[in-house]
Every structure is written in structure tokens, then in C-alpha cells.
Design an enzyme around this catalytic site. Structure first.
Site, short mmCIF file in Angstrom:
data_model
loop_
_atom_site.label_atom_id
_atom_site.label_comp_id
_atom_site.label_asym_id
_atom_site.label_seq_id
_atom_site.Cartn_x
_atom_site.Cartn_y
_atom_site.Cartn_z
N GLU A 163 0.86 -1.18 0.00
CA GLU A 163 0.00 0.00 0.00
C GLU A 163 0.90 1.23 0.00
OE1 GLU A 163 -4.01 1.78 2.14
OE2 GLU A 163 -2.79 0.34 3.23
N HIS B 245 -5.90 6.06 -2.19
CA HIS B 245 -5.39 7.36 -1.74
C HIS B 245 -5.19 8.27 -2.96
CE1 HIS B 245 -4.63 6.15 2.48
NE2 HIS B 245 -4.52 4.95 1.94
N HIS C 40 -10.30 0.23 -0.16
CA HIS C 40 -11.17 0.81 0.87
C HIS C 40 -12.05 1.97 0.35
CE1 HIS C 40 -7.79 3.55 1.29
NE2 HIS C 40 -7.12 2.80 2.15
N ASP D 124 -8.70 -3.92 6.89
CA ASP D 124 -7.72 -2.83 6.92
C ASP D 124 -7.22 -2.64 8.36
OD1 ASP D 124 -6.02 -0.80 6.12
OD2 ASP D 124 -7.59 0.74 6.00
#
Length: 395
Positions: free
Chosen positions: A133, A198, A219, A281
Site C-alpha cells: 500500500e 489514496h 477501501h 484494513d
């Protein structure tokens, strides 16, 4: 090898729940599913009476950073094994250890530790490969990721990273960054899932990314753009693109905190259980009491606070990862989002298995698939976790 026999359970299949069946696990796989009246028990069989509880495929978590006081960025085999054992007690039979933005040296160390942990993992959820990530994220959507490590993808760096490990199966990044599309194409061609995360991308950039191989959104709702203005004109963002691109899959942190009931229901209605995976997560605080904790490695991580069923930055301006376990996710979808149990389980089993292309051996109760199973009651309280035919948790 001793057979494991499960009787008196309500078996959860992708589209139904059935009773009166015996489940036979042999040599690590499901060898038989038959009517109980037709089955004969052998002398050395291990019999598990499900006592009328549910028998489901093992839960698959494709995005977790740790649990039980351990983070995968701690860089130790003990951390990997400890987190895997914690999640197994809550029904997780397979997971993707997930990194945070970090230095190159930390990543390389993680790769070596992962290999060692895979060979020693006997009592925890099995590792399906590594999920990186970052560090290629949009600054404005960094969330709890440490901003000092954020940067654009450069071939010299990411090719070095890829050369260091053959265990990377997923990489989350922002597709609008310079060079990101080319990187995504490279990942997809190597069989690695490029996932949007993100990100401040607009719809048109997400569509380009989808065509480049970015078929999944990390997410959903967390750390991503929605409708925005540029030079007074409105543009749809990552969030809207996730819904509009029909074949895009998504994951949600269904802990009841990151997404409230209306959003859980919205995702379920418009993406459906076939394209929605549940993920924890989770950081090291999963399965731990409230109080101070650390997101990331013990040495270089950020201090966070666990309260209200979630981890937060100390100034409480953002969530810093969840403290959920997979049983909590299923429970939340059933009890809060009012989703049928069959679909909630599918989002925790077969859908993530398909996203990660392991559904030929995991994700559903079928003859010949891995004997990864979880037994739980009407409250989704886990009594047994079985991984490859071994009873990891439960008597």
C-alpha cells in the site's frame, strides 16, 4: 492423515444454506459433501459436531496490516505469525499482509521476513502474498499514511522493488500520478493486481486507469476523491467512477464506523456482493483493548488512539486503520446493513477469492477446494476455524 468430519451444521453455499449434509475434509481439501444418512464414520476420523451452527468457507481478508498487538511492518517473523494467529481465531483462514508507506530498506526487510513467516506459519491464517500500500499516493488523500514517504512512481525504484520479491500479488497506488498508468500496465502484465488508493483522480483518469489494468478500488470511500470543481466545472471522482465502471471491484471496511449503515447499504445495492469484498484494513489494535497504539512499525510508526471501535490519529482528524476482525465485518453487514447472511459471507469469501484469482481453490464449499472452513453461531461468534483440514481454533 486423519479425516475431519463436520456434521449437524447449516452449510453456507454461494446462493443457499443447506442442512442435513456431512462435510468430509481429507488431505487438506474437501473430499466429500454428502447426505448425512449415507455417511459411515471410520475409527480414526475426527468428528466435529457443529451443533446446528453455520459452516462457511474460511474468511479471506485481502487488506490487513496486523492484529493482536502485531504489525507486519514490525519486520519480524513473530509479528507475522502473531497477527495471523489472532485473525484465525476470528475466522480468517487466508489474508494478504499489507505494508504502509516506508523506506526501500524496510520493504526489502519485509520481503525476507515474509518468506520466513510463510514457512513457519502453522497456527495462523495462511498468507496469499504481499499487498503493498503505497508509497505512490496523492498528498491530499494520504489519510494516516506518513507524508514524508510519499512520492511518484519511478521505474528505477519500482523495478528494483519488484526484483526483490516474487511474493507481491497486489499494489495500491494513485493512478493520476505521473508514470502511474505505465506502472499499472506493468503490474497487470506480471499478474499483480493494481488497485486504486489514496487518490485525487477524476472519473476520466480512473477510466484510463481501468483500461490500464486497475480493476479494483482500495477501501471505498476512504482517502479518495468525490465530486470536485476545477476551474468552476464539476468533475466526478474515484468514488463515482467505482460505481459507474460496472466491472470495477471494490472493498469496504465494514466495521460500522468507517462506513455507516446507509453507505454500507448503498454499496451493497449498487455494486452487489459479486463485486464487493469486505476487508478489515486492521492495524495492530485488532483484537486488542482501547488505548494508545502504533500504526506501522514499532520503531518508525505513528502513535494512534483506539476508541469507539476504530483507530484514530492523535488529533482525531482522521481514522488510522480499523481494529476490526473478519467476524465483525460479517456481523456488521448482517445486523447493521441488514444484508442476507449468504451475501455477507460471499463478500468475505468467494468475492475476495475471485478478486485475487484464488477462487479455483478457496472461497466456497466445494469438493476439491481447500478445506478452509469456519463454524459460527447466529451472532457470528466463531467456535472453530479449520485451515487446509487442520483445526486451528476450537475443540
Amino acid at each position: 492423515m486423519q479425516r475431519v468430519i463436520i456434521r449437524n451444521g447449516r452449510l453456507i453455499f454461494p446462493g443457499s444454506i443447506e442442512s442435513g449434509l456431512i462435510l468430509v475434509c481429507e488431505q487438506g481439501v474437501i473430499s466429500e459433501i454428502m447426505e448425512e444418512r449415507l455417511f459411515s464414520l471410520a475409527g480414526d476420523d475426527r468428528l466435529i459436531d457443529a451443533k446446528g451452527n453455520y459452516v462457511a468457507p474460511g474468511f479471506i481478508d485481502i487488506h490487513t496490516h496486523g492484529g493482536g498487538g502485531h504489525d507486519f511492518m514490525d519486520g519480524t517473523v513473530a509479528a507475522y505469525l502473531g497477527a495471523a494467529e489472532t485473525h484465525a481465531r476470528h475466522g480468517t483462514t487466508a489474508l494478504l499482509p499489507t505494508t504502509l508507506t516506508s523506506t526501500f530498506d524496510e520493504l526489502v526487510n519485509t520481503f525476507a521476513v515474509y518468506k520466513a513467516a510463510v514457512n513457519q506459519n502453522r497456527k495462523g491464517a495462511r498468507f496469499l502474498g504481499l499487498h503493498l500500500e503505497g508509497p505512490y499516493f496523492a498528498y491530499n488523500q494520504r489519510g494516516a499514511q506518513d507524508p514524508k514517504y510519499l512520492r511518484d512512481p519511478e521505474p528505477e525504484e519500482y523495478n528494483r522493488i519488484l526484483a526483490e520479491s516474487a511474493d507481491i500479488v497486489r499494489w495500491s497506488l494513485a493512478p493520476e500520478l505521473p508514470g502511474a498508468l505505465e506502472f499499472g500496465e506493468l503490474l497487470a502484465s506480471a499478474g499483480i493486481l493494481p488497485s486504486i488508493a489514496h487518490s485525487d483522480a477524476i472519473y476520466e483518469e480512473v477510466l484510463d486507469a481501468f483500461h490500464a489494468g486497475f480493476s479494483h478500488v482500495t477501501h471505498l470511500y476512504s482517502a479518495m476523491s468525490s465530486v470536485t470543481r476545477r476551474n468552476a466545472f464539476r468533475y466526478a471522482g474515484v468514488l463515482e467512477a467505482a460505481y459507474l465502471i460496472e466491472d470495477m471491484t471494490v472493498e469496504i471496511i465494514a466495521d460500522g464506523v468507517h462506513l455507516p449503515k446507509p453507505l454500507l447499504q448503498f454499496v451493497y445495492r449498487f455494486k452487489g456482493p459479486e463485486r464487493t469484498a469486505l476487508c478489515t484494513d486492521s492495524m495492530r489494535g485488532a483484537g486488542m483493548p482501547d488505548g494508545e497504539s502504533i500504526l506501522g512499525s514499532l520503531e518508525k510508526g505513528q502513535r494512534v488512539i483506539i476508541e469507539d471501535g476504530v483507530a484514530k490519529l492523535p488529533d482525531r482528524t482522521a481514522f488510522a486503520g480499523s481494529v476490526a476482525t473478519t467476524d465483525r465485518l460479517v456481523r456488521t453487514m448482517v445486523e447493521v446493513a441488514e444484508v442476507p447472511l449468504v451475501d455477507a459471507v460471499r463478500m468475505m469469501t468467494l468475492t475476495p477469492a475471485r478478486i485475487m484469482h484464488v477462487d479455483h481453490r478457496k472461497g466456497s464449499i466445494e469438493k476439491g477446494k481447500d478445506a478452509d472452513l469456519v463454524i459460527f453461531d447466529d451472532n457470528i461468534d466463531v467456535s472453530h476455524t479449520i485451515i487446509e483440514g487442520d483445526v486451528i481454533y476450537g475443540n
